[in-house]
Structure formats: C-alpha cells, structure tokens
Design an enzyme around this catalytic site. Structure first.
Site, PDB file in Angstrom:
ATOM      1  N   ARG A  35     -81.931   7.637  90.395  1.00 25.01           N
ATOM      2  CA  ARG A  35     -82.250   7.971  91.792  1.00 25.01           C
ATOM      3  C   ARG A  35     -82.859   6.789  92.536  1.00 25.01           C
ATOM      4  O   ARG A  35     -82.634   6.647  93.747  1.00 25.01           O
ATOM      5  CB  ARG A  35     -83.182   9.180  91.839  1.00 25.01           C
ATOM      6  N   LYS A 197     -75.903  31.995  87.896  1.00 26.17           N
ATOM      7  CA  LYS A 197     -76.181  32.962  88.967  1.00 26.17           C
ATOM      8  C   LYS A 197     -75.082  33.053  90.007  1.00 26.17           C
ATOM      9  O   LYS A 197     -74.707  32.066  90.609  1.00 26.17           O
ATOM     10  CB  LYS A 197     -77.475  32.562  89.667  1.00 26.17           C
ATOM     11  N   GLY A 350     -77.019  19.495  88.804  1.00 23.56           N
ATOM     12  CA  GLY A 350     -77.518  18.775  87.635  1.00 23.56           C
ATOM     13  C   GLY A 350     -76.723  19.066  86.377  1.00 23.56           C
ATOM     14  O   GLY A 350     -76.402  18.154  85.607  1.00 23.56           O
ATOM     15  N   GLY A 373     -78.347  21.482  94.993  1.00 21.81           N
ATOM     16  CA  GLY A 373     -78.608  22.550  95.973  1.00 21.81           C
ATOM     17  C   GLY A 373     -78.084  22.157  97.346  1.00 21.81           C
ATOM     18  O   GLY A 373     -77.471  22.957  98.050  1.00 21.81           O
TER      19      GLY A 373
HETATM   20  P1  AMP Z   1     -76.683  27.514  87.541  1.00 19.72           P
HETATM   21  O1  AMP Z   1     -78.039  26.910  87.708  1.00 19.72           O
HETATM   22  O2  AMP Z   1     -76.526  28.844  88.182  1.00 19.72           O
HETATM   23  O3  AMP Z   1     -75.563  26.547  87.871  1.00 19.72           O
HETATM   24  O4  AMP Z   1     -76.556  27.813  85.959  1.00 19.72           O
HETATM   25  C1  AMP Z   1     -76.535  26.839  84.972  1.00 19.72           C
HETATM   26  C2  AMP Z   1     -76.815  27.499  83.651  1.00 19.72           C
HETATM   27  O5  AMP Z   1     -75.857  28.513  83.410  1.00 19.72           O
HETATM   28  C3  AMP Z   1     -76.742  26.583  82.445  1.00 19.72           C
HETATM   29  O6  AMP Z   1     -78.020  26.415  81.922  1.00 19.72           O
HETATM   30  C4  AMP Z   1     -75.821  27.333  81.485  1.00 19.72           C
HETATM   31  O7  AMP Z   1     -76.312  27.332  80.158  1.00 19.72           O
HETATM   32  C5  AMP Z   1     -75.824  28.717  82.039  1.00 19.72           C
HETATM   33  N1  AMP Z   1     -74.638  29.488  81.639  1.00 19.72           N
HETATM   34  C6  AMP Z   1     -73.357  29.144  81.796  1.00 19.72           C
HETATM   35  N2  AMP Z   1     -72.547  30.065  81.257  1.00 19.72           N
HETATM   36  C7  AMP Z   1     -73.335  31.028  80.746  1.00 19.72           C
HETATM   37  C8  AMP Z   1     -73.088  32.254  80.061  1.00 19.72           C
HETATM   38  N3  AMP Z   1     -71.833  32.656  79.797  1.00 19.72           N
HETATM   39  N4  AMP Z   1     -74.145  32.997  79.692  1.00 19.72           N
HETATM   40  C9  AMP Z   1     -75.403  32.594  79.963  1.00 19.72           C
HETATM   41  N5  AMP Z   1     -75.706  31.441  80.612  1.00 19.72           N
HETATM   42  C10 AMP Z   1     -74.676  30.677  80.997  1.00 19.72           C
END
Ligand code: AMP
Length: 393
Positions: A35, A197, A350, A373
């Site tokens: 960064r 999410k 990230g 974000g």
């Molecule tokens: P986000 O911050 O919403 O982009 O989520 C990222 C996180 O989603 C990472 O830490 C992944 O380990 C998690 N992730 C991806 N696929 C799955 C899954 N099938 N079940 C649980 N966590 C997941």
C-alpha cells in the site's frame, strides 16, 4: 474531476490522503508495504514538482482514540527509505504543533500526520475537524481509493476548505478501470461473485444484472440461492433472511436474460475445521451433516469455459473456503482461468487478491483493486462519496 497533474503545485502545500493501512506484526513491523508503494507515483510526482507535502492516512481501527500500537511511525520510516528523503513525523493530526510543522515545510519536504482515526471527527466527517485538517493547506489530493466509499473528514469534508481538490494516480487508475467495467465493457462480460455474505453483494448483483451477460456464483453465497429454490443444503452456510431477496434476484436475472449460474457440483465437508473433503455431489439434498465448502470439478470446468470466452471479467469473493487447502481448489482454478482468458480482468477484495496471489497469477490480472469494499460499492452505485467530493466544484 481534476487530476493531480492539473494542479500547479510548485511551492504549494498539498494535503494527500493516502492509504497506508498496512498490516503490522505484533512487534509493530510492516508485514507488507504494497500500500505504501502504491502511493509512490503520486508522492514522487508531487515532490518532483517541488510541492510541500502533508500526508494523511488511517491505520487499523483505533476508534477515535490514540493507540500507540496503531501509530504511523513505522510507515514514516519505510516511506523515507522508499522515497530517499526524510519524512517528518507529526505527533498529532491537527492543532497548533502540527500547524507549525506545516508552515515550516520547504519545497520537497514531506510531513506525515498521525493516524487520522486517532480523532473521532474523521469517521463522522465532522466539519470542524475537516476545517482543521485544511489549515495551512492549498490543495487536496485524494489517492485513497480504498477509503473513498465512506464520507470521512480526510476524504470528503476537507474538500470544502481547500482551494482545489484532485485525484492522485492510484485513484485515477481505479476509477478508469471500474468505469470501463461499468460503462463500456467489451462483451461477453462475465462477473464472478463469491464469498460468505450475500448481503454485501446484493446491490452489486442488482446493478450487474443491467450490465453483465453472465454472473457466476460461488462461495457460501451460492447456498442461499439454492435454498431460495427449495433445495436442501445440509449444514451449508445460508442467510435465511436473504432468501426472499435471493428469489427476487433469480427472477430478475430471468427477466433481464442474464445467465445467472450456480454451481453444478459442490465439495462437501463435515465442517470447515475438519479440513477434509467428505464428498463431491451434483444433486440435492446434501446430507444433513455436511456443508458446501467449494465448487466441484464440473463447475470449475463449466465456469472456466465461460471465462475463456469473456472479454471483460469482474471478480470479487472466493468460490470456497480457500484458506483451507483442501477447499481451495475451485478458487485457485478459477484464478488460473481468469488469468488465462486474455480478457480485461478486474479483481477486488482482500480474499480474491490473496487467491490470485496464491495461484501465482497476479501479474496476469489487468487490474487488482486496492479497495475491496470501495470497488464493490463503485460497481453497485457507479460513484463513491470520495469521488463526488472531487467532482462537485
Ligand atoms: P466475503 O468477505 O463475503 O467475500 O467472504 C469471504 C469468506 O467467505 C472467506 O473467508 C471464505 O472462507 C468464505 N467462504 C467462501 N465459501 C464458503 C463456504 N462455502 N462456506 C463458508 N465460508 C465460505
């Protein structure tokens, strides 16, 4: 919007909002200086033009209080090495002493303010605090794309109290690539969305339904979409309160004739902690005691085929629990496919950045966005508070 090159900065005091939010070790050493390096084009340009620089950044989340563990002192040291000049470290962000340092600057001097989040006024975009930030400042340059989705005093408020505001090199590059993906994408345009999410990605999906030809879904998010169609997803991570909106998105995709593709097969495990694949399935319901942790090989093959034909690709969020080696294959293979596609590819967030790095293909990605974000919000709203603040005059 003005660009830093549009400003006549010789002898002027220029406040540059950068993103020096670097990861630190327990001992306070910088673990990764990407960064800091990312801001060098703007800093070196301004120094080359004999400006007097005042740099500001946040680091971590000190929540409006002074926390020595989140001081920017280690950054001052690293920055000095990178630019080959002394960096004066201020002990505060605003106030008499800081103003004295600002007014004592000579052409080519660099003053780094303390962590802007040591004052509560930063995150509330407090006008008084913004005004103090601008004391003794001629021009404002925003080079902190990753902070521009928030109305912050050092990103938005300060623009009300300086003569001119402009975007730095990093900011300009981010805006240009994301605008290309929003307003003039070469087709076929494929969006890949994963992660845990659904909630964070709903506005992006809604907007991309007006832009993309195909949306490929992976990660835990996929299971909320499966559940929304009545499929049994076992122990998979599902957001029950997002099922209704997931149904709406599925209907909207149909109406807009956007291919909205969910995994064809899934890697199941007893738990994330188990670190072991239990089964790979291509039908429902999943066994009650298993959860989806990755996309399966049929999905990888299908997605890779679509990705290979794409001319524009936007990717945010891993397609499985990629931090666990046994569940990382889907994400890593998709990273390879994106890199091999020859498409204009934009990767943000990230986790997705970590995935392309793990796959060893970051050099083949057209643009890796520094703000996860911020890039998601830009793709959803087509602007950001920090960009609007630069555009308003
Ligand atoms: P986000 O911050 O919403 O982009 O989520 C990222 C996180 O989603 C990472 O830490 C992944 O380990 C998690 N992730 C991806 N696929 C799955 C899954 N099938 N079940 C649980 N966590 C997941």
């Amino acid at each position: 919007m003005l660009f830093v090159e549009d400003l006549d900065v010789k002898g002027k005091t220029v406040f540059v909002r950068v993103d020096f939010n670097v990861p630190l070790t327990d001992k306070g050493e910088i673990r990764n200086d990407t960064r800091i390096r990312a801001s060098l084009p703007t800093i070196n340009y301004l120094l080359g033009k004999s400006a007097k620089l005042v740099l500001a950044s946040h680091l971590g989340r000190p929540k409006g209080k002074i926390d020595p563990k989140m001081s920017l002192k280690p950054v001052a040291k690293r920055l000095a090495e990178l630019i080959g000049r002394d960096v004066i470290m201020a002990s505060d962000i605003v106030g008499e002493e800081v103003n004295k340092l600002k007014s004592g600057l000579k052409e080519g001097d660099v003053l780094l303010l303390e962590n802007v989040r040591f004052h509560a006024g930063e995150t509330t975009n407090d006008p008084e605090f913004s005004k103090k930030l601008a004391e003794g400042i001629d021009y404002f340059v925003n080079d902190a794309f990753g902070s521009s989705h928030r109305a912050l005093a050092s990103v938005v408020g300060i623009t009300n109290y300086v003569k001119k505001s402009a975007a730095g090199y990093l900011m300009k590059k981010e805006i240009e690539y994301l605008r290309k993906a929003l307003f003039s994408p070469a087709k076929p345009y494929v969006a890949i969305l994963g992660g845990a999410k659904v909630e964070d990605k709903i506005p992006v999906i809604e907007n991309l339904l007006n832009k993309a030809d195909t949306i490929l879904i992976g990660g835990a998010m996929a299971y909320t979409f499966f559940k929304a169609q009545g499929f049994g997803t076992g122990k998979s991570l599902v957001e029950p309160d997002k099922i209704e909106i997931a149904q709406k998105i599925l209907a909207l995709a149909k109406e807009k004739k956007v291919r909205f593709i969910l995994p064809l097969d899934n890697v199941l495990a007893a738990s994330i902690e188990s670190g072991q694949v239990a089964q790979i399935v291509d039908s429902f319901p999943f066994p009650q005691d298993l959860m989806g942790v990755d996309i399966g090989p049929k999905t990888v093959a299908r997605y890779a085929e679509i990705i290979a034909k794409a001319k524009t690709i936007v990717w945010n969020g891993p397609l499985g629990v990629f931090e666990t080696p046994a569940f990382a294959q889907g994400t890593l293979e998709i990273a390879q496919a994106v890199a091999a596609s020859g498409a204009l590819s934009i990767v943000g967030g990230g986790d997705s950045i970590a995935a392309v790095e793990k796959a060893g293909v970051s050099q083949k990605i057209t643009h890796i966005s520094t703000g996860g974000g911020a890039s998601l919000e830009f793709l959803a709203n087509e602007t950001l508070p920090g960009i609007e603040a630069l555009e308003k005059k």
